[in-house]
Design a protein around this motif. Sequence first.
Motif, mmCIF file in Angstrom:
data_model
loop_
_atom_site.group_PDB
_atom_site.id
_atom_site.type_symbol
_atom_site.label_atom_id
_atom_site.label_comp_id
_atom_site.label_asym_id
_atom_site.label_seq_id
_atom_site.Cartn_x
_atom_site.Cartn_y
_atom_site.Cartn_z
ATOM 1 N N VAL A 41 0.869 -1.184 0.000
ATOM 2 C CA VAL A 41 0.000 0.000 0.000
ATOM 3 C C VAL A 41 0.909 1.239 0.000
ATOM 4 O O VAL A 41 1.251 1.781 1.049
ATOM 5 N N PRO A 42 1.313 1.703 -1.189
ATOM 6 C CA PRO A 42 2.310 2.765 -1.297
ATOM 7 C C PRO A 42 1.718 4.175 -1.187
ATOM 8 O O PRO A 42 1.723 4.949 -2.140
ATOM 9 N N LEU A 43 1.233 4.518 0.008
ATOM 10 C CA LEU A 43 0.619 5.832 0.230
ATOM 11 C C LEU A 43 1.403 6.609 1.279
ATOM 12 O O LEU A 43 1.672 6.090 2.367
ATOM 13 N N SER A 44 1.771 7.858 0.949
ATOM 14 C CA SER A 44 2.419 8.712 1.953
ATOM 15 C C SER A 44 1.972 10.167 1.873
ATOM 16 O O SER A 44 2.418 10.996 2.663
ATOM 17 N N LYS A 45 1.069 10.482 0.953
ATOM 18 C CA LYS A 45 0.609 11.866 0.824
ATOM 19 C C LYS A 45 -0.207 12.304 2.040
ATOM 20 O O LYS A 45 -0.403 13.497 2.258
ATOM 21 N N SER A 51 7.351 12.704 4.012
ATOM 22 C CA SER A 51 7.493 11.249 4.047
ATOM 23 C C SER A 51 7.565 10.671 2.642
ATOM 24 O O SER A 51 6.788 11.029 1.764
ATOM 25 N N GLY A 52 8.489 9.752 2.479
ATOM 26 C CA GLY A 52 8.570 8.970 1.254
ATOM 27 C C GLY A 52 8.164 7.534 1.521
ATOM 28 O O GLY A 52 8.709 6.599 0.925
ATOM 29 N N ALA A 53 7.190 7.347 2.432
ATOM 30 C CA ALA A 53 6.765 5.999 2.813
ATOM 31 C C ALA A 53 6.145 5.229 1.657
ATOM 32 O O ALA A 53 6.020 4.007 1.723
ATOM 33 N N SER A 54 5.759 5.925 0.598
ATOM 34 C CA SER A 54 5.209 5.232 -0.572
ATOM 35 C C SER A 54 6.251 4.336 -1.239
ATOM 36 O O SER A 54 5.903 3.423 -1.994
ATOM 37 N N PHE A 55 7.528 4.591 -0.968
ATOM 38 C CA PHE A 55 8.591 3.775 -1.547
ATOM 39 C C PHE A 55 8.904 2.531 -0.704
ATOM 40 O O PHE A 55 9.703 1.689 -1.118
ATOM 41 N N GLU A 90 -3.076 0.247 -6.439
ATOM 42 C CA GLU A 90 -2.777 1.465 -7.200
ATOM 43 C C GLU A 90 -3.365 2.680 -6.486
ATOM 44 O O GLU A 90 -4.551 2.703 -6.149
ATOM 45 N N MET A 91 -2.529 3.676 -6.271
ATOM 46 C CA MET A 91 -2.939 4.885 -5.561
ATOM 47 C C MET A 91 -3.321 6.007 -6.524
ATOM 48 O O MET A 91 -2.690 6.184 -7.568
ATOM 49 N N GLY A 124 3.849 2.536 3.153
ATOM 50 C CA GLY A 124 2.753 3.386 3.438
ATOM 51 C C GLY A 124 2.892 4.039 4.814
ATOM 52 O O GLY A 124 3.589 3.603 5.705
ATOM 53 N N ASP A 125 2.186 5.183 4.922
ATOM 54 C CA ASP A 125 2.114 5.848 6.217
ATOM 55 C C ASP A 125 0.990 5.226 7.036
ATOM 56 O O ASP A 125 0.238 4.372 6.554
#
Length: 313
Positions: A41-45, A51-55, A90-91, A124-125
């Motif tokens: 779950v590549p979400l960090s917005k 945060s680059g937690a999407s990576f 997909e985000m 993800g965050d």
Amino acid sequence: MRIPYVKKHAAFSDREVTRWNDILKDWDGAEALIGPVILGVPLSKSSISHSGASFAPHAIRRMLGLYTTYHIEDEKDAADSVLLDCGDIEMHVTNILENHKRIEHAVSLLTERYEKAIPIILGGDHSISFPSISGFAKGRGRVGVIQFDAHHDLRNIEDGGPSNGTPFRNLLEHGVVEGENIIQIGIRNFSNAKAYHAYALAKGVTVYTMKQVRNRAVTDIVQESIEKLRTRVDSIYVSIDMDVLDQACAPGCPAIGPGGLHSRELLEAAALLGKEPLVGAVDIVEIDPTIDFRDMTSRIAAHIVMSFVLERL
């Protein structure tokens, strides 16, 4: 004609060694999902800080390629097992609420359709835990949560909307999980407002501070938490915010701080939770690979996955 010694990827390989990415296979959508399965779950917005937690999902998977499947202390080997990878959700580029809908929908479909699947969710965050647990509850009934975290994550929704500081506030206010069925482990000094601690206690949330963790074995607290939830819930969801770790162990967390858990303690907890049949899902959140040092934090996350999964394969 083949040129001798030339390979597409010329990394060293040892015929006696099996690594975790050797048993990690892409799910084809047809095979039944049984036991642990990976979902990114590549979400960090939705993070309230940079945060680059999407990576992180990609980084954690990459770290699984560094470690062997053999657990020397217990003399267990996962080399003959298969760990299915469902890929990443997909985000939407800009719409956080849309992303939360997608996460809830994907997790609910997975858990309703495959009753024996155990999602290992790579964030993800921490905002992802609200829709993920919401979706999980649709498929698995009454849910209890064991949360490893330096923070309550009970911020009010009005000041900033759904963020990585609000997942458990959202769960409580939407009636997804009862306060008595949330257990927080590792809450730290100077990391929370007094009002949010009071809110947690008023809602019946069980809070273990780091002082309490230091005075006891973390595995004792985890076992106590499981026993408390055993007669109250149908399934346990474990949420691991990596900032529960001391900053010396987890430099890749956006909200690092001193005085947290040691990595050894968190890995022991993960293995214990892996042995418990009531645990039906795990998420690992709040790693920013862009600020990590030598992938230290992602490496620990990979070890959490391996420690938990080995007990279920």
